[in-house]
Enzyme design. Structure first.
Site, PDB file in Angstrom:
ATOM      1  N   HIS A  74      -3.607  -6.002  48.018  1.00 31.98           N
ATOM      2  CA  HIS A  74      -4.625  -6.929  48.133  1.00 31.98           C
ATOM      3  C   HIS A  74      -5.670  -6.266  49.255  1.00 31.98           C
ATOM      4  CE1 HIS A  74      -6.056 -10.901  49.206  1.00 31.98           C
ATOM      5  NE2 HIS A  74      -6.191 -10.354  50.423  1.00 31.98           N
TER       6      HIS A  74
ATOM      7  N   HIS B 275     -10.085 -11.324  47.092  1.00 29.76           N
ATOM      8  CA  HIS B 275      -9.287 -10.203  46.850  1.00 29.76           C
ATOM      9  C   HIS B 275     -10.294  -9.340  46.012  1.00 29.76           C
ATOM     10  CE1 HIS B 275      -5.579  -8.201  44.972  1.00 29.76           C
ATOM     11  NE2 HIS B 275      -6.546  -7.702  44.482  1.00 29.76           N
TER      12      HIS B 275
ATOM     13  N   GLY C  41     -21.583 -14.248  48.258  1.00 31.71           N
ATOM     14  CA  GLY C  41     -21.334 -15.038  47.146  1.00 31.71           C
ATOM     15  C   GLY C  41     -19.899 -14.751  46.590  1.00 31.71           C
TER      16      GLY C  41
ATOM     17  N   HIS D 288     -12.902  -7.217  43.859  1.00 34.63           N
ATOM     18  CA  HIS D 288     -13.061  -7.079  42.589  1.00 34.63           C
ATOM     19  C   HIS D 288     -14.533  -6.782  42.137  1.00 34.63           C
ATOM     20  CE1 HIS D 288     -14.055 -11.250  43.599  1.00 34.63           C
ATOM     21  NE2 HIS D 288     -14.882 -11.320  42.810  1.00 34.63           N
TER      22      HIS D 288
ATOM     23  N   ASN E 114     -19.451  -8.757  44.865  1.00 32.45           N
ATOM     24  CA  ASN E 114     -20.045  -9.871  45.807  1.00 32.45           C
ATOM     25  C   ASN E 114     -19.040  -9.604  46.994  1.00 32.45           C
ATOM     26  OD1 ASN E 114     -21.764 -11.000  44.050  1.00 32.45           O
ATOM     27  ND2 ASN E 114     -20.176 -12.348  43.057  1.00 32.45           N
TER      28      ASN E 114
ATOM     29  N   ASP F 198     -13.351 -12.432  32.865  1.00 33.26           N
ATOM     30  CA  ASP F 198     -13.264 -13.531  33.811  1.00 33.26           C
ATOM     31  C   ASP F 198     -13.223 -14.744  32.852  1.00 33.26           C
ATOM     32  OD1 ASP F 198     -15.423 -13.597  36.446  1.00 33.26           O
ATOM     33  OD2 ASP F 198     -15.143 -15.328  35.260  1.00 33.26           O
TER      34      ASP F 198
HETATM   35  P1  AMP Z   1     -16.599 -13.713  43.017  1.00 33.88           P
HETATM   36  O1  AMP Z   1     -17.730 -14.836  43.428  1.00 33.88           O
HETATM   37  O2  AMP Z   1     -17.231 -12.504  43.019  1.00 33.88           O
HETATM   38  O3  AMP Z   1     -15.527 -13.965  44.186  1.00 33.88           O
HETATM   39  O4  AMP Z   1     -15.860 -14.177  41.663  1.00 33.88           O
HETATM   40  C1  AMP Z   1     -14.710 -14.628  41.108  1.00 33.88           C
HETATM   41  C2  AMP Z   1     -14.638 -14.650  39.624  1.00 33.88           C
HETATM   42  O5  AMP Z   1     -13.467 -14.917  39.532  1.00 33.88           O
HETATM   43  C3  AMP Z   1     -15.809 -15.751  39.086  1.00 33.88           C
HETATM   44  O6  AMP Z   1     -16.540 -15.099  38.258  1.00 33.88           O
HETATM   45  C4  AMP Z   1     -14.569 -16.431  38.388  1.00 33.88           C
HETATM   46  O7  AMP Z   1     -15.229 -16.953  37.174  1.00 33.88           O
HETATM   47  C5  AMP Z   1     -13.336 -15.556  38.315  1.00 33.88           C
HETATM   48  N1  AMP Z   1     -12.107 -16.505  38.137  1.00 33.88           N
HETATM   49  C6  AMP Z   1     -11.606 -17.258  39.014  1.00 33.88           C
HETATM   50  N2  AMP Z   1     -10.236 -17.639  38.588  1.00 33.88           N
HETATM   51  C7  AMP Z   1      -9.905 -16.650  37.541  1.00 33.88           C
HETATM   52  C8  AMP Z   1      -8.743 -16.442  36.692  1.00 33.88           C
HETATM   53  N3  AMP Z   1      -7.851 -17.161  36.936  1.00 33.88           N
HETATM   54  N4  AMP Z   1      -9.013 -15.450  35.748  1.00 33.88           N
HETATM   55  C9  AMP Z   1      -9.978 -14.953  35.604  1.00 33.88           C
HETATM   56  N5  AMP Z   1     -11.159 -14.910  36.232  1.00 33.88           N
HETATM   57  C10 AMP Z   1     -11.329 -15.851  37.263  1.00 33.88           C
HETATM   58 ZN    ZN Z   2      -4.932 -10.591  46.751  1.00 32.23          ZN
END
Ligand code: AMP
Ligand code: ZN
Length: 116
Positions: A46, A97, A92, A99, A86, A30
């Site tokens: 996706h 996509h 949140g 994860h 999330n 992250d």
């Molecule tokens: P969420 O709130 O569950 O959608 O979390 C999205 C996560 O993606 C957050 O913890 C961000 O810090 C992380 N994130 C966003 N852009 C990137 C990126 N380019 N590379 C790695 N992590 C990312």
């Molecule tokens: Zn995607």
């Protein structure tokens, strides 16, 4: 998905700090870690969110779940870790996509629920 940031990471159009990849799944650190270990596990396919998961995705999600502890252990979380998904705006979720957040490496982790 053309403009999805995690699809772009999966297609290598955006760099990431990759820790695992196979034909279906990618894991990378992250960018804004909430703990010493904080990586994201994504399907290359996706899927917007957990809400959009269907029966055809079962083996893919099963593979992601069984991979999570293997990768967490490799990253130094032998004593356990936290898995957060999330889901949707009220959950949140910021990046649509699917994860899994895998978080560990210290005693008190974000998102802990302590009864009582
Ligand atoms: P969420 O709130 O569950 O959608 O979390 C999205 C996560 O993606 C957050 O913890 C961000 O810090 C992380 N994130 C966003 N852009 C990137 C990126 N380019 N590379 C790695 N992590 C990312
Ligand atoms: Zn995607």
């Amino acid at each position: 998905m053309e403009n999805c940031i995690f699809c772009k990471i999966a297609r290598k159009e955006i760099p990431s700090n990759k820790i695992y990849e196979d034909k279906d799944i990618l894991a990378f650190n992250d960018i804004n870690p909430a703990a010493p270990v904080h990586f994201l596990l994504i399907p290359k396919l996706h899927i917007d969110s957990l809400i959009d998961v269907q029966d055809i995705h079962q083996s893919l999600l099963g593979k992601m779940l069984s991979l999570a502890p293997q990768l967490a252990k490799e990253q130094g979380c032998e004593n356990g870790f936290r898995t957060i998904i999330n889901t949707g705006p009220a959950g949140g979720q910021e990046i649509f996509h699917l994860h899994f957040h895998i978080i560990g490496g210290r005693e008190r982790l974000p998102g802990m629920i302590h009864p009582g």
